[in-house]
Design a protein around this motif. Structure first.
Motif, PDB file in Angstrom:
ATOM      1  N   TRP A   1       0.829  -1.207   0.000  1.00 19.31           N
ATOM      2  CA  TRP A   1       0.000   0.000   0.000  1.00 19.31           C
ATOM      3  C   TRP A   1       0.862   1.255   0.000  1.00 19.31           C
TER       4      TRP A   1
ATOM      5  N   ASP B   1       2.492   6.906  -6.989  1.00 20.55           N
ATOM      6  CA  ASP B   1       1.651   7.992  -7.499  1.00 20.55           C
ATOM      7  C   ASP B   1       2.235   9.359  -7.153  1.00 20.55           C
TER       8      ASP B   1
ATOM      9  N   PHE C   1      -4.326   5.560  -8.051  1.00 24.43           N
ATOM     10  CA  PHE C   1      -5.474   6.079  -7.300  1.00 24.43           C
ATOM     11  C   PHE C   1      -5.954   7.336  -8.028  1.00 24.43           C
TER      12      PHE C   1
ATOM     13  N   ALA D   1     -11.327   7.005  -4.986  1.00 23.70           N
ATOM     14  CA  ALA D   1     -10.787   5.738  -5.477  1.00 23.70           C
ATOM     15  C   ALA D   1      -9.798   5.149  -4.477  1.00 23.70           C
ATOM     16  N   LYS D   2      -9.029   5.992  -3.833  1.00 20.99           N
ATOM     17  CA  LYS D   2      -8.070   5.498  -2.834  1.00 20.99           C
ATOM     18  C   LYS D   2      -8.805   4.922  -1.630  1.00 20.99           C
TER      19      LYS D   2
ATOM     20  N   SER E   1     -10.103   1.565  -2.576  1.00 21.46           N
ATOM     21  CA  SER E   1      -8.993   0.621  -2.629  1.00 21.46           C
ATOM     22  C   SER E   1      -8.591   0.157  -1.238  1.00 21.46           C
TER      23      SER E   1
ATOM     24  N   THR F   1      -7.477   0.007 -11.479  1.00 19.37           N
ATOM     25  CA  THR F   1      -6.779   0.864 -10.525  1.00 19.37           C
ATOM     26  C   THR F   1      -6.074  -0.050  -9.515  1.00 19.37           C
TER      27      THR F   1
END
Length: 231
Positions: A70, A77, A87, A92-93, A96, A180
């Motif tokens: 992670w 990124d 992400f 979105a993060k 995830s 993603t």
């Protein structure tokens, strides 16, 4: 300078099966970053001492040394914002992160009951005793006992995957129309099973299996070319 990734290996240097390392390899490929995946084994902890802990993935990028899939994805990124995002947004993060914990706390235990003895069989001989002792201490039973009654374990896996299957019947990837880090996080678990065992954990004509195949074929077939156990 090429990025170096310490990547868990089995008896053969090219047998790479760690779910966490596969997350990172797919993430690096997604970003279009060249990397050198260096074989590492459970009993070689001194080789990654600079990371301050004893497990992989460990990524070295210039003077940076990072561990934990992670944290590595977040770093990629931040360090390479001009390349495709892992992400795409804060939302979105967050999604995830949920899938990270679901994969580790629900999916991995379901798959483990189908493949754990095969994982052990594929290890380098110097790792086998360490793996058996540490896992049996954690599980409080033998590896063989964990894998008893595979038909029941397959049925339980199918039930556990029902929400994922429904999602992938509605869209191509967990991240939407393109993958993603959410996809790579969950994919790592299935690639772990695929690289460790010849047991097929997914039925034919299944949305999850089709999703796995799409991801295996991506990035010039990086995952599809992975070494599997001998028959």
């Amino acid at each position: 300078m090429t990025i170096k990734l310490y990547d868990l290996a089995g008896a053969q240097d090219d047998h790479r099966f760690s779910p966490y390392c596969w997350r990172v390899k797919m993430a690096l490929a997604h970003k279009g970053l060249a990397f050198d995946a260096v074989p590492w084994r459970f009993t070689e902890k001194e080789r990654i001492a600079a990371s301050g802990q004893g497990s992989v993935p460990v990524l070295e990028d210039g003077d940076r040394c990072l561990h934990d899939s992670w944290e590595i994805a977040a770093y990629l990124d931040e360090a390479y914002p001009d390349r495709p995002a892992l992400f795409p947004s804060a939302d979105a993060k967050s999604a995830s992160l949920f899938l990270k914990f679901w994969a580790e706390r629900v999916l991995h235990p379901l798959l483990m009951r189908l493949i754990l003895t095969d994982v052990h069989a594929g290890l380098h001989e110097k790792d086998q005793e360490y793996f058996r002792t540490s896992r049996e201490k954690m599980l409080k039973t033998s590896l063989e006992s964990v894998c008893e009654d595979p038909e029941t374990h397959l049925a339980n896996l199918g039930k556990g995957l029902a929400p994922m299957k429904a999602t992938l019947e509605a869209q191509a990837f967990l991240g939407g129309e393109s993958p993603t880090f959410a996809d790579y996080t969950v994919f790592g678990a299935f690639q772990w099973a695929w690289c460790s065992s010849l047991v097929e954990v997914l039925p034919n004509d299944d949305a999850v299996k089709a999703w796995r195949q799409r991801l295996q074929d991506m990035h010039d077939g990086l995952a599809a070319k992975a070494v599997r156990p001998a028959v």
